[in-house]
Design a protein around this motif. Structure first.
Motif, short mmCIF file in Angstrom:
data_model
loop_
_atom_site.label_atom_id
_atom_site.label_comp_id
_atom_site.label_asym_id
_atom_site.label_seq_id
_atom_site.Cartn_x
_atom_site.Cartn_y
_atom_site.Cartn_z
N ARG A 119 44.53 38.51 34.71
CA ARG A 119 44.68 37.52 35.34
C ARG A 119 43.57 37.40 36.78
O ARG A 119 43.36 38.24 37.02
N PHE A 120 42.44 36.30 36.55
CA PHE A 120 41.24 36.42 37.74
C PHE A 120 41.23 35.44 38.37
O PHE A 120 41.17 33.91 38.03
N LEU A 141 44.37 31.09 40.08
CA LEU A 141 44.95 33.00 38.98
C LEU A 141 44.62 32.60 37.75
O LEU A 141 45.83 31.76 37.32
N ARG A 166 43.97 42.51 45.86
CA ARG A 166 42.88 41.17 46.60
C ARG A 166 42.11 41.28 47.89
O ARG A 166 42.49 42.71 48.54
N GLY A 215 39.45 36.54 46.82
CA GLY A 215 39.43 36.74 45.30
C GLY A 215 40.41 37.26 44.89
O GLY A 215 41.03 38.38 45.19
N HIS A 216 41.04 37.49 43.73
CA HIS A 216 42.82 38.16 43.21
C HIS A 216 42.63 38.60 41.57
O HIS A 216 42.21 37.73 40.71
N ALA A 217 43.15 40.05 41.63
CA ALA A 217 42.52 40.26 40.19
C ALA A 217 44.29 40.77 39.57
O ALA A 217 45.20 41.37 40.83
N THR A 244 47.86 45.18 41.03
CA THR A 244 47.15 43.76 41.50
C THR A 244 46.17 43.96 42.57
O THR A 244 46.48 45.25 43.71
#
Length: 282
Positions: free
Chosen positions: A250-251, A270, A223, A236-238, A221
């Protein structure tokens, strides 16, 4: 004539109206202007001064309980002694009794509306008690009277920092540090506030091994959380995962809003496409 003479002899030449107040034995034995009476008053004043000095010594030594009892005794003997009451309020604050401290400070402010020490103490006590709106009013009054005092500036910095106005809080801390650059307490408070304002990056990795699958599961992950304003942050999160020789990702992103000093609202999403093991949407 005989009756009048009898009354005069009974009453005496110096009789007066009874006021209901009896003089103490010491006072009755000494004329008001005698050296003995003056010395007695001086001794009483000296005794009160000794008691106050001992109370301050105990307070400065950290013996708050004993100091509080002495100052309460002084205030009981002279209810208008503002200095003693100020010490009582400060000691309550030290001992973790902000509500009691606020009550004493309020009494002082009612008697002396321009007493900066009492207004400042009231603001700090109210902050400790969680009564923030009233604390702000007291601190604003203290600042209006003594806006250049370091302790007033520091208290305003604490107040506005807790209210989520970090830029204004840092401005107050900055003014205080211009006057006293080596004040470690204010430096620490300002540094903690700046740390809360900073952008943040988080990286995570997770590996899980299953007996039935040789490859196991790898998950990572990333962030990033960035400050947009005093009360607003964006993130933001991947997410990437390898499981059973299949790669998925996922993004997403969202916002954080400091709605209240103790309430943060967070909204985000997400999303993934064609995922078998990860949810397509959170």
């Amino acid at each position: 004539t005989a009756a009048a003479l009898l009354v005069c002899l009974i009453a005496g030449p110096s009789s007066s109206v009874n006021t209901g107040i009896l003089p103490s034995p010491a006072a009755a034995s000494l004329p008001p202007s005698s050296p003995g009476a003056a010395m007695s008053a001086q001794q009483a004043q000296a005794g009160a001064g000794d008691q106050r000095a001992e109370a301050e010594r105990l307070a400065n030594a950290g013996d708050n309980e004993a100091a509080l009892k002495l100052f309460q005794s002084i205030a009981a003997a002279n209810p208008d002694d503002v200095e003693a009451r100020t010490w009582i309020a400060r000691l309550h604050l030290r001992m973790g009794h902000p509500v009691r401290a606020a009550g004493v400070f309020e009494w002082i402010v009612a008697a002396q509306p321009q007493n900066v020490d009492a207004l400042l103490g009231l603001g700090i006590a109210l902050m400790d008690a969680g009564r923030w709106r009233q604390a702000g009013d007291a601190l604003n009054r203290a600042e209006a009277l003594a806006g250049d005092r370091i302790d007033v500036l520091a208290a305003q910095g604490r107040f506005h920092g807790a209210e989520g106005r970090s830029t204004l809080a840092l401005a107050y801390y900055g003014k205080a540090l211009v006057k006293e650059p080596t004040n470690l307490e204010i430096i620490a408070a300002a540094d903690a506030l700046r740390a809360g304002q900073a952008h943040r990056v988080e990286v995570g990795y997770d590996f899980q091994k299953f007996e039935a699958i040789d490859s196991g599961m790898h998950s990572g992950t990333f962030r990033i959380n960035m400050r947009a304003a005093d009360a607003l942050r964006v993130f933001g999160h991947a997410q990437a995962q390898t499981f059973n020789e299949e790669n998925e990702g996922r993004f997403g992103g969202g916002v954080e809003w400091l709605a209240h000093r103790s309430v943060v609202l967070r909204a985000g999403a997400l999303l993934g496409a064609n995922t078998d093991f990860l949810p397509e949407a959170d």
